[in-house]
Design an enzyme around this catalytic site. Structure first.
Site, short mmCIF file in Angstrom:
data_model
loop_
_atom_site.label_atom_id
_atom_site.label_comp_id
_atom_site.label_asym_id
_atom_site.label_seq_id
_atom_site.Cartn_x
_atom_site.Cartn_y
_atom_site.Cartn_z
N GLU A 97 55.22 1.00 64.81
CA GLU A 97 56.30 1.93 65.10
C GLU A 97 56.52 2.79 63.87
O GLU A 97 56.36 2.34 62.75
CB GLU A 97 57.62 1.19 65.42
CG GLU A 97 57.63 0.46 66.75
CD GLU A 97 57.04 -0.93 66.66
OE1 GLU A 97 56.67 -1.47 67.71
OE2 GLU A 97 56.93 -1.48 65.55
N TYR A 109 48.93 8.08 59.90
CA TYR A 109 48.46 7.27 61.02
C TYR A 109 47.54 8.07 61.95
O TYR A 109 46.53 7.55 62.42
CB TYR A 109 49.65 6.68 61.80
CG TYR A 109 50.50 5.75 60.96
CD1 TYR A 109 49.92 4.78 60.15
CD2 TYR A 109 51.88 5.85 60.97
CE1 TYR A 109 50.68 3.93 59.37
CE2 TYR A 109 52.66 4.99 60.19
CZ TYR A 109 52.06 4.04 59.40
OH TYR A 109 52.82 3.20 58.64
#
Length: 147
Positions: A97, A109
């Site tokens: 998350e 990411y």
């Protein structure tokens, strides 16, 4: 990451987040057997990552880089280590998350092949309320991996 690292790990965490994890949370994760890695520069921990690995799924619980060394490749190195070692823990897919407001982490990411798969409403504490979390995932290739 070992328990002896935790005083420095907690210092990095406290310098990085308004709502940092406590020493006890890190200690409990290590005692539960969760794998973690630290990045050492100049004899000091400047970043760390901690994951859980269960039933073919890995979850990046916390990846943190000291503010003074951000954008110097520490986060990327930690993330590459997790991805490379994931098959050792029989992880076929990694999840995490990230706050929508954390654009730097999202870029990191994405560059490592993570894609958005969902949103958790009100997941994070935030000034004046709660902030959603973007849920990201990445398949793992290689021995034990899925792709």
């Amino acid at each position: 990451m070992i328990e002896a690292d935790l005083p420095e790990v907690v210092q990095v965490e406290q310098r990085s987040y308004s709502w940092p994890w406590s020493y006890g949370i890190f200690r409990d994760c290590l005692r539960a057997g969760y794998p973690g890695w630290v990045y050492v520069r100049g004899g000091h921990i400047v970043g760390f990552v901690l994951i859980s690995a269960v039933a073919g799924e890995g979850h990046i619980l916390n990846l943190c880089v000291s503010p003074e060394v951000r954008r110097e490749g520490v986060g990327q190195a930690l993330l590459e280590r997790v991805i490379a070692d994931a098959p050792t823990f029989e992880v076929q897919e990694l999840f995490l998350e990230v706050r929508p407001s954390n654009k730097g982490a999202q870029a990191l990411y994405r560059s490592a092949g993570f894609e958005r798969i969902g949103r958790r409403r009100g997941y994070y504490p935030a000034t004046g309320g709660r902030e959603d979390a973007l849920v990201l995932a990445r398949l793992i290739e290689g021995p034990g991996g899925g792709a």
